[in-house]
Design an enzyme around this catalytic site. Sequence first.
Site, PDB file in Angstrom:
ATOM      1  N   ASP A 323      40.316  18.337  33.191  1.00 42.36           N
ATOM      2  CA  ASP A 323      39.329  17.497  33.423  1.00 42.36           C
ATOM      3  C   ASP A 323      39.028  16.962  34.901  1.00 42.36           C
ATOM      4  OD1 ASP A 323      38.351  14.557  31.201  1.00 42.36           O
ATOM      5  OD2 ASP A 323      37.240  15.380  33.107  1.00 42.36           O
ATOM      6  N   GLU A 525      32.981   6.082  30.042  1.00 36.98           N
ATOM      7  CA  GLU A 525      34.638   6.077  30.197  1.00 36.98           C
ATOM      8  C   GLU A 525      35.372   4.734  30.292  1.00 36.98           C
ATOM      9  OE1 GLU A 525      33.978  10.275  32.676  1.00 36.98           O
ATOM     10  OE2 GLU A 525      35.957   9.453  32.682  1.00 36.98           O
TER      11      GLU A 525
HETATM   12  C1  GLC Z   1      34.712  13.148  33.116  1.00 37.24           C
HETATM   13  C2  GLC Z   1      35.024  13.272  31.785  1.00 37.24           C
HETATM   14  C3  GLC Z   1      34.822  14.680  31.055  1.00 37.24           C
HETATM   15  C4  GLC Z   1      33.638  15.066  31.758  1.00 37.24           C
HETATM   16  C5  GLC Z   1      34.121  15.362  33.213  1.00 37.24           C
HETATM   17  C6  GLC Z   1      32.919  16.233  33.905  1.00 37.24           C
HETATM   18  O1  GLC Z   1      35.496  12.397  34.017  1.00 37.24           O
HETATM   19  O2  GLC Z   1      36.559  12.795  31.415  1.00 37.24           O
HETATM   20  O3  GLC Z   1      34.461  14.130  29.542  1.00 37.24           O
HETATM   21  O4  GLC Z   1      33.413  16.497  31.029  1.00 37.24           O
HETATM   22  O5  GLC Z   1      34.630  14.364  33.780  1.00 37.24           O
HETATM   23  O6  GLC Z   1      31.979  15.217  34.109  1.00 37.24           O
END
Ligand code: GLC
Length: 648
Positions: A323, A525
């Site tokens: 991530d 988030e």
């Molecule tokens: C974010 C998320 C993830 C996402 C990634 C790219 O923090 O946790 O779900 O795909 O970063 O945006």
Amino acid sequence: MMRLRFFWLVLLLSVLVGGTACDGEVETAVSTPTSAPETSSTPAYLDPSLPPAARAEDLLARLTLAEKIGQMTLVEKNSIVDADITELGIGALLSGGGGAPRVNNPAEWLEMVNGYQSFALETRLAIPLLYGVDAVHGHNNVVGAVLFPHNIGLGATRNADLVRQIGQVTALETAATGIYWNYAPAVSIPQDIRWGRTYEGYSENTALVTELSAAYLAGLQGDDLTAVSTIIGTPKHFVGDGGTVWGSSRTNNYEIDQGDTPLDEATLRAVHLPPYVAAIEAGARSIMVSYSSWNGTKMHEQQYLITDVLKGELGFSGFVVSDWAAIDQVDDNYYEAVVSAINAGIDMNMVPYEYELFIQALTAAVENGDVPQARIDDAVRRILTVKFELGLFERPLPDDTLLPTVGSAEHRALARQAVRESLVLLHHDSATLPLDPETAVIFVAGEAADDIGLQAGGWSIEWQGGSGKITPGTTILDGIESAISANTQLHYNRFGNFERITDDNGNPTMADVGVVVVGERPYAEGQGDSDALFLSEADLNAIQRLREHSNKLVIVLLSGRPLIITELLPVADAIVAAWLPGTEGAGVADVLFGSYEFSGTLAYTWPRHMDQLPFDFANLPTDGCAAPLFPFGYGLTTSQSTPPLPDC
Ligand code: GLC
């Protein structure tokens, strides 16, 4: 087109010379070929008649360590120095939430992505970039794309075929902009709705998430990944992201997002693993690891779960991506964090900013023997195989053929159907619904009644979403205006102030029906973590004011999760959960006015009060004041009234 042909000629010559030049050193790349013998002048990896695995093996054998590590590096487009794509052989770029080109429209997105791609095609072996985005409810960063209901609403539809079609359309609109990698579906199984990512999950229920996420992935990927209209999905976030406990997060001021999932292995496997098993069976080619921890150990260093379980036991043959800067959280010492995460089985690092630091750290780790060369080769083999499976080498620079499909009427009609089927009638008294299009006087209140941004929620144009006319679509008020007859007197006031509406005698007019749209403002988030799932004072005031001016009162809730509405049941004649419907808000009016019946049922248990959270699903009371307000699977039709509720 001339540029492309010339470039292939140069590439062919450089490969046939057999030299691999990087950082000044020249290694003989083909002295010990491990790939298919070259039967013609075309190197095996450029032969589309060969299987992707054979092409990957041939190409892998030609790469220097620097080129291999470049393939394992995924950078945010706002951080990249274009020339570094060529110099460092960067293998992947992403647009994080809101990562749009300067002018945000589909054509500019295609131009931007192809622009980056042209730098990758200048590298020695011209390995195309893989470009990724979070198209989690349609191609949601792009102005003009269709935004579908967020997954919590799709869970309420229980319609796997609809979700598959949504995957297909999302793939089409994403591929139209030259992007073939989607960081979706979230296969999270949120167990505590105080989590800010609840709405990204289809449901609290493992079986429902498993069914719908597999359907979505099948829609995204279709039967032929080399087709221009299909893209790869990324089931996320592996594993147990929805099982974290309140107060366990160590990130920012988050409470539960990126926290710890304290479960024995049997429960982790039973509740959170099934969607990954189904996704692998459905052909998943990339999987994203969770920020969260399992029993105190960061998922990004869980070698047992990533390598032994996911890649070994479950046979996942695609690549595992981290991530956003998640590897940084593994250890305060960045070198150690990189070693742990890559050895655990992470194949590609989403290192949004300091990509040169990552490349230096991993290079040193291999040279020091802390990360085996075999681990690097396994990671790069997986990444290259997927790039060949996608047909990227045959069409690295897509044309604009698909652009007209973005935001098409057909796609919007599908999204409107999804909105209709996502609606859940929670409370209904005395035959209030469906509303009669000939109703004489209707008052509409609530800021959210006429606001695309508020109805779309997070991950809409911007990471955290926004308010106002953020992108084309229809608001709920637009839908009501289209549904009523020419004889209906419709008044809208966002605050619910209707005193100035008077009859011929100067008395305040009473509306036959009042519709008030209230709920949560957009978030994404951990910024949505909350232990106060209540309506705002402004919303409660609008409800009260409209109540005083309406014979019947309908409340429409826009939210990323169930909210505490127990005290509103005696106030309203009907309450509808509309979740986060996306751009086609008119779908709400389709059902309010009876063109379609309510069919949605709850994919999440609805609490009576905050003290009931988190639910103990194994021991949920089914009646009395200790029971939830509405159970999983609950939903009325307009021919039903709210069942008698205990007086708590
Ligand atoms: C974010 C998320 C993830 C996402 C990634 C790219 O923090 O946790 O779900 O795909 O970063 O945006």
